[in-house]
Design an enzyme around this catalytic site. Structure first.
Site, PDB file in Angstrom:
ATOM      1  N   ASP A   1      -4.912   1.942  10.766  1.00  0.00           N
ATOM      2  CA  ASP A   1      -6.313   1.679  11.153  1.00  0.00           C
ATOM      3  C   ASP A   1      -6.388   1.416  12.534  1.00  0.00           C
ATOM      4  O   ASP A   1      -6.361   2.165  13.457  1.00  0.00           O
ATOM      5  CB  ASP A   1      -6.732   0.796  10.019  1.00  0.00           C
ATOM      6  CG  ASP A   1      -8.008   0.469  10.103  1.00  0.00           C
ATOM      7  OD1 ASP A   1      -8.702   1.260  10.556  1.00  0.00           O
ATOM      8  OD2 ASP A   1      -8.587  -0.598   9.506  1.00  0.00           O
TER       9      ASP A   1
ATOM     10  N   ASP B   1      -6.031  -0.599  -1.585  1.00  0.00           N
ATOM     11  CA  ASP B   1      -6.860  -1.439  -2.637  1.00  0.00           C
ATOM     12  C   ASP B   1      -8.133  -2.044  -2.004  1.00  0.00           C
ATOM     13  O   ASP B   1      -8.494  -1.987  -0.983  1.00  0.00           O
ATOM     14  CB  ASP B   1      -5.959  -2.630  -2.857  1.00  0.00           C
ATOM     15  CG  ASP B   1      -5.899  -3.694  -1.683  1.00  0.00           C
ATOM     16  OD1 ASP B   1      -5.490  -3.185  -0.365  1.00  0.00           O
ATOM     17  OD2 ASP B   1      -6.420  -4.832  -1.801  1.00  0.00           O
TER      18      ASP B   1
ATOM     19  N   GLY C   1       0.964  -1.293   0.057  1.00  0.00           N
ATOM     20  CA  GLY C   1      -0.051  -0.140  -0.076  1.00  0.00           C
ATOM     21  C   GLY C   1       0.527   1.382   0.029  1.00  0.00           C
ATOM     22  O   GLY C   1       0.238   2.379  -0.525  1.00  0.00           O
TER      23      GLY C   1
HETATM   24  C1  PRP Z   1      -3.211  -2.231   5.344  1.00  0.00           C
HETATM   25  C2  PRP Z   1      -2.459  -0.959   5.384  1.00  0.00           C
HETATM   26  C3  PRP Z   1      -1.860  -0.917   6.448  1.00  0.00           C
HETATM   27  C4  PRP Z   1      -2.559  -1.832   7.385  1.00  0.00           C
HETATM   28  C5  PRP Z   1      -3.507  -1.070   8.372  1.00  0.00           C
HETATM   29  O1  PRP Z   1      -2.422  -3.346   4.702  1.00  0.00           O
HETATM   30  O2  PRP Z   1      -1.645  -0.917   4.224  1.00  0.00           O
HETATM   31  O3  PRP Z   1      -0.685  -1.573   6.442  1.00  0.00           O
HETATM   32  O4  PRP Z   1      -3.640  -2.734   6.716  1.00  0.00           O
HETATM   33  O5  PRP Z   1      -4.270  -1.555   9.334  1.00  0.00           O
HETATM   34  P1  PRP Z   1      -4.039  -1.643  10.902  1.00  0.00           P
HETATM   35  O6  PRP Z   1      -3.567  -0.498  11.270  1.00  0.00           O
HETATM   36  O7  PRP Z   1      -5.390  -2.235  11.278  1.00  0.00           O
HETATM   37  O8  PRP Z   1      -2.900  -2.810  11.121  1.00  0.00           O
HETATM   38  P2  PRP Z   1      -2.716  -4.778   3.861  1.00  0.00           P
HETATM   39  O9  PRP Z   1      -2.661  -5.754   4.979  1.00  0.00           O
HETATM   40  O10 PRP Z   1      -4.232  -4.532   3.485  1.00  0.00           O
HETATM   41  O11 PRP Z   1      -1.799  -4.925   2.772  1.00  0.00           O
HETATM   42  P3  PRP Z   1      -1.462  -4.013   1.605  1.00  0.00           P
HETATM   43  O12 PRP Z   1      -0.491  -3.120   2.042  1.00  0.00           O
HETATM   44  O13 PRP Z   1      -0.931  -4.991   0.516  1.00  0.00           O
HETATM   45  O14 PRP Z   1      -2.901  -3.430   1.144  1.00  0.00           O
END
Ligand code: PRP
Length: 179
Positions: free
Chosen positions: A103, A160, A44
């Site tokens: 998040d 995404d 991301g």
């Molecule tokens: C998403 C985003 C952060 C994480 C945030 O990653 O990129 O790394 O979630 O969420 P949190 O604060 O609840 O931990 P994801 O696992 O979807 O992977 P990506 O970066 O490949 O989209």
């Protein structure tokens, strides 16, 4: 605007302006630190990182890390695995972890701990484009954040849905069909 986007939250222009500001702020706060590693969390962070580093006016190193989360438990770090490429020496480095969104805080909280414990990083700072503060479940506040965001499902500029929409130049909310 893409047909499946219900509304635009941050336009490409708003993002570019804010990211340039963040880069300048980061550059200033890094002071005279010489060994700076900008560490992007895949996937991301890629678009944000690419723009951010162009506003940092010093020679920095770029690295990337895979973070795998497993299980839905609330254990603070045991449920996140971090793999840094390349597995270099961070013992004298200021590592700035860059991510698209903060998040629940689970990912960044665990990444900070792993960088200190497994990689002996000298200093760890965090920089996220979006901060969903209302969703926090782990003690984690970013050192740098681009925008606060409400609790809606956002895509674009790295974010995404089903691994798609990352390439949108803006950040938007998907409509209910999510197709
Ligand atoms: C998403 C985003 C952060 C994480 C945030 O990653 O990129 O790394 O979630 O969420 P949190 O604060 O609840 O931990 P994801 O696992 O979807 O992977 P990506 O970066 O490949 O989209």
């Amino acid at each position: 605007m893409h047909e499946n986007i219900a509304r635009v939250l941050f336009s490409a222009e708003q993002i570019q302006t804010r990211v340039r500001e963040l880069g300048r702020e980061l550059n200033e706060r890094l002071g005279d630190r010489e060994d700076v590693v900008i560490l992007g969390l895949l996937k991301g962070s890629v678009l944000f990182l690419a723009d951010l580093v162009r506003s940092i006016d010093r020679p920095v190193k770029l690295d990337f890390a895979w973070v795998s989360s497993y299980g839905a438990g609330t254990e603070s770090s045991g449920s996140v695995d971090l793999k840094v490429f390349p597995d270099g020496d961070l013992s004298r480095a200021t590592v700035v972890v860059v991510d698209d969104i903060l998040d629940t805080g689970r990912t960044l909280h665990a990444v900070k701990e792993r960088l200190r414990r497994n990689y002996a990083a000298a200093e760890v700072q965090t920089c996220v484009l979006l901060d969903k503060q209302g969703r926090r479940a782990f003690p984690m506040e970013p050192d740098f954040a681009g925008f606060q965001v409400e609790n809606v499902f956002v895509v674009g500029y790295g974010l995404d849905y089903g691994d798609r929409y990352r390439n949108l130049p803006y950040i938007g909310v998907l409509d209910d069909r999510r197709s």
